[in-house]
Design a protein around this motif. Structure first.
Motif, PDB file in Angstrom:
ATOM      1  N   GLU A   1       0.848  -1.209   0.000  1.00 43.57           N
ATOM      2  CA  GLU A   1       0.000   0.000   0.000  1.00 43.57           C
ATOM      3  C   GLU A   1       0.875   1.249   0.000  1.00 43.57           C
ATOM      4  O   GLU A   1       0.662   2.181  -0.762  1.00 43.57           O
ATOM      5  CB  GLU A   1      -0.912   0.019   1.242  1.00 43.57           C
ATOM      6  CG  GLU A   1      -2.030  -0.999   1.185  1.00 43.57           C
ATOM      7  CD  GLU A   1      -2.952  -0.901   2.404  1.00 43.57           C
ATOM      8  OE1 GLU A   1      -2.440  -0.520   3.488  1.00 43.57           O
ATOM      9  OE2 GLU A   1      -4.152  -1.193   2.259  1.00 43.57           O
TER      10      GLU A   1
ATOM     11  N   TYR B   1      -1.995   2.668  -3.283  1.00 41.44           N
ATOM     12  CA  TYR B   1      -3.387   2.182  -3.271  1.00 41.44           C
ATOM     13  C   TYR B   1      -3.704   1.614  -1.900  1.00 41.44           C
ATOM     14  O   TYR B   1      -2.838   0.969  -1.289  1.00 41.44           O
ATOM     15  CB  TYR B   1      -3.566   1.043  -4.275  1.00 41.44           C
ATOM     16  CG  TYR B   1      -3.489   1.446  -5.727  1.00 41.44           C
ATOM     17  CD1 TYR B   1      -4.580   2.038  -6.365  1.00 41.44           C
ATOM     18  CD2 TYR B   1      -2.325   1.201  -6.469  1.00 41.44           C
ATOM     19  CE1 TYR B   1      -4.505   2.375  -7.714  1.00 41.44           C
ATOM     20  CE2 TYR B   1      -2.243   1.535  -7.811  1.00 41.44           C
ATOM     21  CZ  TYR B   1      -3.337   2.129  -8.428  1.00 41.44           C
ATOM     22  OH  TYR B   1      -3.269   2.461  -9.751  1.00 41.44           O
TER      23      TYR B   1
ATOM     24  N   GLU C   1      -8.929  -0.832  -2.553  1.00 40.45           N
ATOM     25  CA  GLU C   1      -9.074  -0.216  -3.876  1.00 40.45           C
ATOM     26  C   GLU C   1      -8.534  -1.117  -4.982  1.00 40.45           C
ATOM     27  O   GLU C   1      -8.924  -1.012  -6.125  1.00 40.45           O
ATOM     28  CB  GLU C   1      -8.235   1.076  -3.962  1.00 40.45           C
ATOM     29  CG  GLU C   1      -8.730   2.247  -3.181  1.00 40.45           C
ATOM     30  CD  GLU C   1      -7.740   3.405  -3.306  1.00 40.45           C
ATOM     31  OE1 GLU C   1      -8.167   4.484  -3.727  1.00 40.45           O
ATOM     32  OE2 GLU C   1      -6.543   3.222  -2.991  1.00 40.45           O
ATOM     33  N   ILE C   2      -7.593  -1.962  -4.616  1.00 43.07           N
ATOM     34  CA  ILE C   2      -6.842  -2.641  -5.673  1.00 43.07           C
ATOM     35  C   ILE C   2      -7.185  -4.126  -5.763  1.00 43.07           C
ATOM     36  O   ILE C   2      -7.033  -4.746  -6.798  1.00 43.07           O
ATOM     37  CB  ILE C   2      -5.322  -2.420  -5.452  1.00 43.07           C
ATOM     38  CG1 ILE C   2      -4.504  -2.781  -6.698  1.00 43.07           C
ATOM     39  CG2 ILE C   2      -4.784  -3.170  -4.255  1.00 43.07           C
ATOM     40  CD1 ILE C   2      -4.445  -1.694  -7.712  1.00 43.07           C
TER      41      ILE C   2
ATOM     42  N   LEU D   1      -0.277  -2.435 -11.678  1.00 39.49           N
ATOM     43  CA  LEU D   1       0.904  -2.135 -10.863  1.00 39.49           C
ATOM     44  C   LEU D   1       2.203  -2.323 -11.633  1.00 39.49           C
ATOM     45  O   LEU D   1       3.211  -1.706 -11.308  1.00 39.49           O
ATOM     46  CB  LEU D   1       0.929  -3.043  -9.626  1.00 39.49           C
ATOM     47  CG  LEU D   1      -0.304  -3.007  -8.731  1.00 39.49           C
ATOM     48  CD1 LEU D   1      -0.140  -4.031  -7.605  1.00 39.49           C
ATOM     49  CD2 LEU D   1      -0.495  -1.616  -8.135  1.00 39.49           C
TER      50      LEU D   1
ATOM     51  N   GLY E   1       2.799   3.499  -9.475  1.00 40.07           N
ATOM     52  CA  GLY E   1       1.981   3.866  -8.335  1.00 40.07           C
ATOM     53  C   GLY E   1       0.642   4.449  -8.763  1.00 40.07           C
ATOM     54  O   GLY E   1       0.398   4.678  -9.950  1.00 40.07           O
ATOM     55  N   LYS E   2      -0.196   4.706  -7.778  1.00 37.29           N
ATOM     56  CA  LYS E   2      -1.531   5.243  -8.048  1.00 37.29           C
ATOM     57  C   LYS E   2      -1.428   6.615  -8.736  1.00 37.29           C
ATOM     58  O   LYS E   2      -2.225   6.972  -9.581  1.00 37.29           O
ATOM     59  CB  LYS E   2      -2.277   5.384  -6.716  1.00 37.29           C
ATOM     60  CG  LYS E   2      -3.738   5.734  -6.881  1.00 37.29           C
ATOM     61  CD  LYS E   2      -4.401   5.773  -5.525  1.00 37.29           C
ATOM     62  CE  LYS E   2      -5.824   6.289  -5.644  1.00 37.29           C
ATOM     63  NZ  LYS E   2      -6.443   6.406  -4.313  1.00 37.29           N
ATOM     64  N   ASP E   3      -0.376   7.372  -8.355  1.00 36.27           N
ATOM     65  CA  ASP E   3      -0.208   8.696  -8.944  1.00 36.27           C
ATOM     66  C   ASP E   3       0.416   8.655 -10.344  1.00 36.27           C
ATOM     67  O   ASP E   3       0.729   9.693 -10.924  1.00 36.27           O
ATOM     68  CB  ASP E   3       0.661   9.567  -8.018  1.00 36.27           C
ATOM     69  CG  ASP E   3       2.020   8.916  -7.736  1.00 36.27           C
ATOM     70  OD1 ASP E   3       2.328   7.856  -8.348  1.00 36.27           O
ATOM     71  OD2 ASP E   3       2.780   9.461  -6.910  1.00 36.27           O
TER      72      ASP E   3
END
Ligand code: C2E
Ligand code: MG
Length: 602
Positions: free
Chosen positions: A68, A73, A77-78, A86, A121-123
């Motif tokens: 995480e 995430y 969420e994932i 990923l 990553g999420k960003d």
């Protein structure tokens, strides 16, 4: 979906597979199943590594807190989404609608060793990760577990180390290893495309003097500025490298011919010639560049660099700025060796001769001394000036027997003249190399005694540059010589960068202003100022001043008017053999009218 409990059980197996097949089972042997569960939960929750499990459809089933943190995430969420989110490398051309189980097959393919890939990553940021995989079948379903570690810092460190290994710390330029590699790459592509390219080697003139006299700090600043200037004049596709010291190498791809490369080299020489402002000082240094072309001069990096080096050396010797490689100059290298052999024999075979040039007292207007200047009566090449062989003598160690031979000959002559009533000083040139040798003092003393010449009659000319090369050693030897009563002259003054502080500590007696300043004096106010201030400075330091290279009456008068003590130059007499010198003594108005020259004839 499998539950966390089952997953934790699997983890034991997975960890065993990954870490150590021996020690972990032993570690857990004594634990009952429930405690194993708790323990493994702890491992998964607290692991520093991201732990991610994907099922056989490629969907994420387990995503621990470390994962995480790493990917940004939350697990809720994932979980259930494809692993390719990923790991972009697991992504097919179109992620949407792609069979997720493909991702698991991809992952299986990389099963086995540790493997590096990019994580995302999420960003949206991607970062390097290291991954170990384990695969287990459970209830007929395969589950792949990934242990993921963010290796951004390690990669950056590795990158820094690689950069360090291939770059020069002072200038940040590529180093020799990287340069050779680039030349190798360029050879491959140029050979394919039938192109030619150029390798240039560049060396600063007199850099050592800057370093020795102004300090390494200034030397370093100078090298950095040189690197910047090179960067400014080169194309982006060119490679500039620092090979060490003051030596730079340049790779110019797609150079049609050597002349085009030479034009670039000339631009470089020009750019480097402009004065440098360094820590409040203004310094000028020249540079010499040698050019070798692929494929005309070589088709391997080492050969091209060696030939550019030969050309650079020739450029330096000829003071030409730039030089294209020519096999003819390479043969000179061979000639150098032959020359050394011949020179060795010349000393024994009486092929060396000493010519004498008068030194005139400018206020008494009469000879006061002579300088002994060596020549080589070569059986094939005729009478060679010292410039043609002193370098070779210095490089081969022959300078010592040569210097002692000149000293011996000049002192023998001096003794003969003294017996004939000609009482003049005798100056002999001492090469920089000789100043390293502490036995020079005792040897000079021995020769003076053998010829019964008083020490004050002998002057040893030491070039300013010789002093700079190794000031401490030079100082020791000079002190020893002057303690004998022998006088020391600083020769070619103005061509080096010796500091006044150093000069004032030297037990020197004479300062010889280089002929370039003297001959440039007429009509050039700045040279005149240099000469006048040198005279004043020398007098303040109780040194006598000799002006070299006087070729006209106007110069004699000007220098006498400026307070210069002694003059030497073609206007008085060219260097000549002893018998001609004696004739000059009787005939010239500057000669020894009041000396008992007649005794010579007897
Ligand atoms: P140096 O000690 O500065 O010697 C003066 C040089 O200037 C001599 O060149 C001399 O011929 C030349 N010269 C004198 N008057 C004039 C003039 O009016 N105009 C011009 N254009 N030149 C003038 P040379 O004999 O070719 O010697 C060159 C250098 O070789 C000497 O420079 C000295 O550094 C070195 N050298 C000469 N003999 C020896 C030696 O026995 N041992 C060592 N180590 N070096 C020597
Ligand atoms: Mg001299």
């Amino acid at each position: 979906m499998i539950g966390l409990g089952k997953f934790l059980g699997l983890m034991v197996l997975a960890m065993v597979e990954r870490i150590d097949r021996q020690s972990i089972p032993l570690m857990f042997q004594s634990l009952d199943i429930r405690r194993k569960d708790v323990m493994m939960r702890n491992v998964v929750l607290n692991s520093f590594d991201g732990i991610i499990a994907i099922d056989d459809s490629g969907a994420i089933e387990v995503f621990n807190p470390a994962a995480e943190r790493m990917f940004g995430y939350r697990s809720d969420e994932i979980i259930g989404r494809p692993a390719a989110i990923l790991f972009p490398e697991l992504e097919g051309p179109e992620l949407e609608g792609r069979d997720n189980s493909q991702a698991q097959r991809d992952v299986r393919e990389i099963d086995g060793d540790l493997r590096e890939m990019a994580g995302r990553g999420k960003d949206g940021r991607t970062f390097p990760v290291e991954m170990a995989l384990s695969e287990v079948a459970i209830d007929d379903r395969g589950l792949v577990t990934m242990f993921v570690r963010d290796i951004t810092r390690r990669k950056a460190q590795q990158h820094r180390l690689e950069h360090q290994a291939l770059h020069d710390a002072l200038t940040g330029l590529p180093n020799r290893t990287l340069f050779q590699d680039r030349v190798q790459q360029t050879i491959l592509s140029a050979a394919r495309n039938r192109e030619s390219f150029a390798v240039l080697l560049l060396d600063l003139d007199r850099f050592k003097e800057v370093n020795d006299t102004l300090g390494h700090h200034i030397g370093d600043l100078l090298l950095q500025q040189v690197a910047t200037r090179l960067g400014d004049v080169m194309r982006a596709s060119d490679t500039i490298a620092r090979l060490g010291g003051d030596e730079f190498a340049l790779l110019l791809p797609e150079m049609e011919n050597a002349e085009a490369a030479q034009r670039v080299a000339e631009t470089i020489v020009e750019a480097l010639q402009r004065p440098y402002a360094l820590a409040g000082l203004t310094i000028e240094v020249g540079s010499s560049t040698g050019i070798a072309m692929f494929p005309a001069h070589g088709d391997e990096p080492a050969v091209l660099m060696q030939r550019a080096d030969v050309a650079m050396y020739a450029a330096k010797q000829a003071d030409a700025g730039t030089q294209i490689y020519d096999p003819e100059i390479d043969r000179h290298g061979v000639r150098d060796l032959t020359l050394a052999g011949e020179l060795r024999r010349a000393i024994d075979n009486d092929q060396l001769v000493v010519h004498y040039q008068p030194k005139v007292d400018l206020s008494k207007r009469r000879i006061m001394g002579a300088e002994a200047l060596i020549r080589w009566q070569h059986p094939e090449h005729g009478l060679l000036p010292p410039g043609d062989f002193i370098d070779t003598a210095e490089k081969t160690g022959l300078i010592e027997p040569l210097t002692l031979w000149v000293l011996n000959t000049a002192l023998a002559q001096c003794a003969a003249w003294r017996r004939a009533g000609i009482d003049i000083e005798m100056a002999v040139n001492i090469s920089a190399k000789m100043l390293d040798d502490p036995s020079l003092g005792p040897k000079v003393e021995g020769l003076l005694r053998a010829w019964r010449v008083p020490a004050e009659v002998l002057v040893l000319d030491v070039t300013e540059n010789a002093l700079i090369a190794d000031p401490d050693h030079a100082m020791e030897t000079i002190v020893a010589i002057s303690e004998l009563g022998v006088r020391v002259a600083i020769d070619d003054f103005g061509t080096g960068y010796s500091s006044l502080a150093y000069l004032s500590r030297l037990p020197a007696d004479e300062l010889k202003i280089d002929k370039s300043f003297v001959s440039g004096m007429i009509g050039d106010a700045s040279n005149r100022t240099i000469v006048q201030s040198t005279i004043d400075m020398a007098h303040n330091m109780a040194l006598k001043v000799v002006a070299e290279g006087i070729e006209s009456d106007a110069l004699i008068e000007a220098l006498a008017g400026m307070g210069c003590d002694i003059g030497q130059g073609f206007r008085f007499a060219r260097p000549c053999p002893a018998d001609k010198f004696e004739a000059w003594l009787t005939e010239s108005p500057w000669g020894a009218r009041d000396m008992n020259v007649l005794a010579l004839a007897a």
